[in-house]
Write a protein that holds these residues in place. Sequence first.
Motif, PDB file in Angstrom:
ATOM      1  N   VAL A  82       0.878  -1.161   0.000  1.00  0.00           N
ATOM      2  CA  VAL A  82       0.000   0.000   0.000  1.00  0.00           C
ATOM      3  C   VAL A  82       0.917   1.212   0.000  1.00  0.00           C
ATOM      4  O   VAL A  82       1.745   1.383   0.894  1.00  0.00           O
ATOM      5  CB  VAL A  82      -0.939  -0.002   1.228  1.00  0.00           C
ATOM      6  CG1 VAL A  82      -1.898   1.171   1.156  1.00  0.00           C
ATOM      7  CG2 VAL A  82      -1.717  -1.299   1.278  1.00  0.00           C
ATOM      8  N   GLU A  84       0.303   4.563  -0.073  1.00  0.00           N
ATOM      9  CA  GLU A  84      -0.026   5.830   0.573  1.00  0.00           C
ATOM     10  C   GLU A  84      -0.482   5.548   2.003  1.00  0.00           C
ATOM     11  O   GLU A  84      -0.961   4.459   2.297  1.00  0.00           O
ATOM     12  CB  GLU A  84      -1.142   6.546  -0.198  1.00  0.00           C
ATOM     13  CG  GLU A  84      -0.790   6.929  -1.633  1.00  0.00           C
ATOM     14  CD  GLU A  84       0.155   8.121  -1.717  1.00  0.00           C
ATOM     15  OE1 GLU A  84       0.125   8.976  -0.818  1.00  0.00           O
ATOM     16  OE2 GLU A  84       0.924   8.195  -2.695  1.00  0.00           O
ATOM     17  N   VAL A  86      -2.973   5.747   3.750  1.00  0.00           N
ATOM     18  CA  VAL A  86      -4.431   5.806   3.909  1.00  0.00           C
ATOM     19  C   VAL A  86      -4.849   4.936   5.095  1.00  0.00           C
ATOM     20  O   VAL A  86      -4.072   4.104   5.565  1.00  0.00           O
ATOM     21  CB  VAL A  86      -5.149   5.306   2.633  1.00  0.00           C
ATOM     22  CG1 VAL A  86      -4.913   6.250   1.476  1.00  0.00           C
ATOM     23  CG2 VAL A  86      -4.682   3.903   2.275  1.00  0.00           C
TER      24      VAL A  86
ATOM     25  N   LEU B  68       1.372   9.033  -7.973  1.00  0.00           N
ATOM     26  CA  LEU B  68       0.487   7.905  -7.677  1.00  0.00           C
ATOM     27  C   LEU B  68       0.645   6.804  -8.713  1.00  0.00           C
ATOM     28  O   LEU B  68       0.790   5.626  -8.388  1.00  0.00           O
ATOM     29  CB  LEU B  68      -0.971   8.379  -7.691  1.00  0.00           C
ATOM     30  CG  LEU B  68      -1.456   9.122  -6.457  1.00  0.00           C
ATOM     31  CD1 LEU B  68      -2.754   9.836  -6.758  1.00  0.00           C
ATOM     32  CD2 LEU B  68      -1.655   8.149  -5.304  1.00  0.00           C
ATOM     33  N   ILE B 206      -3.415   3.263  -4.670  1.00  0.00           N
ATOM     34  CA  ILE B 206      -2.796   3.036  -3.353  1.00  0.00           C
ATOM     35  C   ILE B 206      -2.158   1.645  -3.305  1.00  0.00           C
ATOM     36  O   ILE B 206      -1.297   1.393  -2.483  1.00  0.00           O
ATOM     37  CB  ILE B 206      -3.802   3.193  -2.186  1.00  0.00           C
ATOM     38  CG1 ILE B 206      -4.959   2.202  -2.315  1.00  0.00           C
ATOM     39  CG2 ILE B 206      -4.301   4.625  -2.079  1.00  0.00           C
ATOM     40  CD1 ILE B 206      -5.798   2.092  -1.051  1.00  0.00           C
ATOM     41  N   HIS B 261      -3.968  11.914   2.198  1.00  0.00           N
ATOM     42  CA  HIS B 261      -3.318  10.758   1.564  1.00  0.00           C
ATOM     43  C   HIS B 261      -4.227  10.013   0.589  1.00  0.00           C
ATOM     44  O   HIS B 261      -3.752   9.214  -0.193  1.00  0.00           O
ATOM     45  CB  HIS B 261      -2.827   9.774   2.634  1.00  0.00           C
ATOM     46  CG  HIS B 261      -1.809  10.369   3.545  1.00  0.00           C
ATOM     47  ND1 HIS B 261      -0.486  10.481   3.206  1.00  0.00           N
ATOM     48  CD2 HIS B 261      -1.933  10.924   4.771  1.00  0.00           C
ATOM     49  CE1 HIS B 261       0.179  11.065   4.192  1.00  0.00           C
ATOM     50  NE2 HIS B 261      -0.690  11.343   5.150  1.00  0.00           N
ATOM     51  N   GLN B 262      -5.539  10.248   0.665  1.00  0.00           N
ATOM     52  CA  GLN B 262      -6.427   9.557  -0.277  1.00  0.00           C
ATOM     53  C   GLN B 262      -6.224  10.168  -1.660  1.00  0.00           C
ATOM     54  O   GLN B 262      -6.197  11.403  -1.791  1.00  0.00           O
ATOM     55  CB  GLN B 262      -7.879   9.710   0.160  1.00  0.00           C
ATOM     56  CG  GLN B 262      -8.153   9.043   1.489  1.00  0.00           C
ATOM     57  CD  GLN B 262      -9.609   9.154   1.903  1.00  0.00           C
ATOM     58  OE1 GLN B 262     -10.438   9.617   1.148  1.00  0.00           O
ATOM     59  NE2 GLN B 262      -9.902   8.730   3.107  1.00  0.00           N
TER      60      GLN B 262
END
Lengths: 248, 320
Positions: A82, A84, A86, B68, B206, B261-262
């Motif tokens: 993962v 990030e 989150v 990303l 993510i 962070h999303q």
Amino acid sequence: MLEVSGLSLESRVTNVNLRLSAGQMVGVIGANGAGKSTLLKLLAGLLTPSSGGSVWQQLDLHHINPSQRRQQLAYIAQQTLVNEAVTVAYALQVSQVNLAQTKSQLRHYRQQTSAEFGLTELLQRPVTDLSGGELKRVQLACGLIGQQPLILADEPIASLDLRHQLETLMLLKQRADNGALVLVALHDLALAARFCQQLVLLHQGQLLAVGEPAEVLSKSLLQQAYQVEVEWVCHQHGVAMLPRLLTD
Amino acid sequence: MRVKLWLVLCLASLLIGLGYLGSGVDGWRLLPENALESAILFEIRLPRLVLAGLNGMALGMAGAVLQLQLKNPLAEPGITGIAGGAGLATVVALYWGGLTPIAWSLPLVGMLGGALSLILLWLLSRGQMFGLRLILAGVALASLTGALMAVVLNLAPNPFAFQEWALWLMGSVANRGWSHVWLMAPSLVLALLLLLSQRRFLSAQIFDDATIATLGFQLGWNRFLIFAAVTLLVSASVVTAGIIGFVGLLAPHAARLLGQHQPLPMILLSALLGAWLLMLMDWLVRLIPTPVELQLGVVVSLIGAPWLLILLYRQHSAKY
């Protein structure tokens, strides 16, 4: 029913033939480099076979469109990263993307899976703050949240402690008992024997044996696959495996 | 803490706006008092402010999307070669000089240069717009376009042309008008719509690429659309303001350091921070007393780099 016929990818997997019915947990075992992960990746559509094919419930797994595959198949990689920071809740929500379910159903699955994997207390924590074991549980929950009928899990219990190893295999077994076909790559042969109805033994990319654990975990087959001598010892708590190097 | 930070940002934005837009020729006034002041305000300062903001938005958004998509916190528009492609095409067009009669021809050539870079990236990465292969292809393309730009500058017909092109490449929003804003705005809107159409795919970023591949996306198409949006953003920025580095790297990190962070909110916050940053920097460009006005791209790097280091130093214990 999953029917794999002549599935090959260069020398990594050669001419694998399988017929596995739904509602059971099947362990994929073999030494490092035997082709376990490659086989699961081929079935998951992550790799394209050089020849052969696989059919699941009359759907050609290698030519199915991604959306259809998503509804049918869940793949749990050896390690999901993962990227990030989150929260666990957000990661679970995103892992339900492209599932053809109603919002309330998806919410129900999230709650159910969080509870099953002991994540309820962790939901608001950033994934970057979790321990290795907690992260692994999040990864498994993300993979199994869709309730798909075909589950491919690549070493799902690596880096888990004993309790969570058992809990994870019990959860996978439960999915199988509920009608799913669960293919799980494992290194722990004792756990594989305990939880799986059938074992698929691979050696150098080829199918060495397939059948019930008692048949597949024979001395001669294990010696051929792992280059070790194995002795099964019965004791008051059950059966233990004592492996020895052939040079010992 | 976060609320206070937002209040400070809002107040700073208001001050920038007031400071920027003050229209007085012989002292600061908010509202113009005569035709000259009106022209200064509405034809020079306002389009410059808006263009700085739109450029910052585009670069902030492009940087966040690239970080990303490439799963790499060091990714920024410069490493894809798209900015280089747009810049090279523009400099080559300037060298031949036959395009100036049509106002839209030069930006159009720049946009085509960016699009050509995208196609080359797609070919070099063998249609797999992700991972290390794409990053390496982008870095190679950026180096190549940079070298070719240096060749064109080297062959400049006279020192004035050399200076003009070199300064343009450093990035600036000075002496721009509404036509540049009208060129920038549709690209930004189109890119935003493209990105919104890919919101699920962006949210899934993510996870690692292998996991994303099992989540039911048409990977090649999704990735191509994302890069098409980035190409629009970066090319439009290059043709209207030259090559402004660092905003695309700094803005997403600032958004994360502010706790976002999303993916989707992070991209939007990064766009806003990029706009704010570039407007602030351009205000500073106007304030700093130098014999020749400094180029915006130079000031952004001079101030942005230490700022990022300070933010990182203060966040030493946080993971993001």
